[in-house]
Design a protein around this motif. Structure first.
Motif, mmCIF file in Angstrom:
data_model
loop_
_atom_site.group_PDB
_atom_site.id
_atom_site.type_symbol
_atom_site.label_atom_id
_atom_site.label_comp_id
_atom_site.label_asym_id
_atom_site.label_seq_id
_atom_site.Cartn_x
_atom_site.Cartn_y
_atom_site.Cartn_z
ATOM 1 N N ARG A 1 -8.042 -8.184 1.345
ATOM 2 C CA ARG A 1 -6.782 -8.466 0.643
ATOM 3 C C ARG A 1 -5.531 -8.203 1.474
ATOM 4 N NH1 ARG A 1 -10.902 -7.444 -2.234
ATOM 5 N NH2 ARG A 1 -11.213 -8.473 -4.249
ATOM 6 N N ALA A 2 -5.629 -7.337 2.453
ATOM 7 C CA ALA A 2 -4.477 -7.065 3.320
ATOM 8 C C ALA A 2 -4.277 -8.251 4.263
ATOM 9 C CB ALA A 2 -4.707 -5.788 4.113
ATOM 10 N N THR B 1 1.254 -6.519 6.041
ATOM 11 C CA THR B 1 1.156 -5.719 4.818
ATOM 12 C C THR B 1 1.738 -4.335 5.089
ATOM 13 O OG1 THR B 1 -0.803 -6.899 4.020
ATOM 14 C CG2 THR B 1 -0.417 -4.693 3.114
ATOM 15 N N ARG B 2 2.613 -3.894 4.183
ATOM 16 C CA ARG B 2 3.274 -2.596 4.354
ATOM 17 C C ARG B 2 2.379 -1.459 3.884
ATOM 18 N NH1 ARG B 2 9.249 -2.317 2.363
ATOM 19 N NH2 ARG B 2 8.116 -0.829 1.105
ATOM 20 N N LEU B 3 2.430 -0.365 4.637
ATOM 21 C CA LEU B 3 1.757 0.881 4.289
ATOM 22 C C LEU B 3 2.831 1.958 4.242
ATOM 23 C CD1 LEU B 3 -0.563 2.959 3.996
ATOM 24 C CD2 LEU B 3 -0.775 2.891 6.497
ATOM 25 N N LEU C 1 -10.175 -3.627 0.714
ATOM 26 C CA LEU C 1 -8.830 -3.590 1.280
ATOM 27 C C LEU C 1 -8.664 -4.640 2.380
ATOM 28 C CD1 LEU C 1 -6.176 -1.935 1.213
ATOM 29 C CD2 LEU C 1 -7.220 -0.403 2.870
ATOM 30 N N MET D 1 0.854 -1.166 0.000
ATOM 31 C CA MET D 1 0.000 0.000 0.000
ATOM 32 C C MET D 1 0.905 1.235 0.000
ATOM 33 S SD MET D 1 -3.059 -0.884 2.697
ATOM 34 C CE MET D 1 -2.124 -1.677 3.991
ATOM 35 N N LEU E 1 -4.817 5.908 -2.076
ATOM 36 C CA LEU E 1 -3.953 4.801 -1.679
ATOM 37 C C LEU E 1 -3.866 3.785 -2.813
ATOM 38 C CD1 LEU E 1 -2.568 3.712 1.085
ATOM 39 C CD2 LEU E 1 -4.397 2.037 0.948
ATOM 40 N N ARG E 2 -2.647 3.485 -3.256
ATOM 41 C CA ARG E 2 -2.433 2.465 -4.286
ATOM 42 C C ARG E 2 -2.195 1.121 -3.609
ATOM 43 N NH1 ARG E 2 -2.437 4.078 -9.166
ATOM 44 N NH2 ARG E 2 -1.825 6.167 -9.740
ATOM 45 N N PHE E 3 -2.953 0.122 -4.083
ATOM 46 C CA PHE E 3 -2.791 -1.223 -3.543
ATOM 47 C C PHE E 3 -3.311 -2.217 -4.568
ATOM 48 C CE2 PHE E 3 -4.226 -4.718 -0.563
ATOM 49 C CZ PHE E 3 -2.953 -5.115 -0.189
ATOM 50 N N ARG E 4 -2.471 -3.191 -4.915
ATOM 51 C CA ARG E 4 -2.828 -4.267 -5.842
ATOM 52 C C ARG E 4 -3.483 -3.753 -7.124
ATOM 53 N NH1 ARG E 4 -4.473 -9.705 -2.682
ATOM 54 N NH2 ARG E 4 -2.594 -9.818 -1.427
#
Length: 176
Positions: free
Chosen positions: A149-150, A154-156, A146, A1, A8-11
């Motif tokens: 899937r997290a 999981t890194r933020l 989110l 993330m 927020l960009r994620f996957r």
């Protein structure tokens, strides 16, 4: 993330979000309303079992009396707690839907330094892009996506380059 000025960009997705009313800060302090710069990790997932199905196998229900201590000098500072608690705290089981689903981060955890800030969560927003007290907030649909899937760890990433840039957006959202 990865937090960006657009969300927020994620996957492969960009999720619109809100940050703290104090913007993004490299020197986070308790009560400043800022979202802290850094590489954080997801360490927990809480949900209201009376309002939704378990969003992931590792999620833990929020029970009546569940609190989060935000009193800087208290031994439970930036830790979950149970009522009754005389120290300053937030109720995790709220009347509104903001904490129906909460991803916990490792900001100033597990060994909290007094005054560095507490309760930096990913949770539902009050309304689109409306600033938080330092958390990152999303629409309910995006937060559910989110949370499904997290995983723990999981890194933020909240880039230092954003420090000072999102305060203007927060100020505009407060006026709307």
């Amino acid at each position: 993330m990865v937090l960006t000025p657009m969300g927020l960009r994620f996957r492969g997705r960009l999720l619109p979000c809100a940050v703290g009313r104090g913007g993004i800060a490299a020197d986070k302090r308790e009560g400043d309303g800022a979202t802290p710069v850094g590489v954080h990790r997801v360490v927990g997932l809480l949900y209201r079992a009376d309002r939704m199905a378990r969003p992931a196998p590792w999620a833990r229900p929020i029970l009546p009396g569940d609190l989060w201590c935000d009193e800087s000098g208290h031994p439970l500072y930036n830790q979950p707690a149970r009522a009754p608690l005389a120290a300053s705290h937030e109720a995790l089981r709220r009347a509104d839907p903001l904490y129906d689903l909460v991803l916990l981060t490792d900001w100033n955890w597990p060994h909290a330094q007094p005054g560095r800030g507490s309760a930096i969560f990913l949770h539902q927003w009050r309304r689109p892009r409306y600033p938080t007290a330092g958390c990152i907030a999303f629409s309910r649909a995006d937060l559910l996506w989110l949370a499904a899937r997290a995983r723990p760890g999981t890194r933020l990433l909240v880039p230092g380059a954003l420090a000072g840039r999102l305060e203007r957006r927060a100020a505009v959202a407060r006026r709307e």
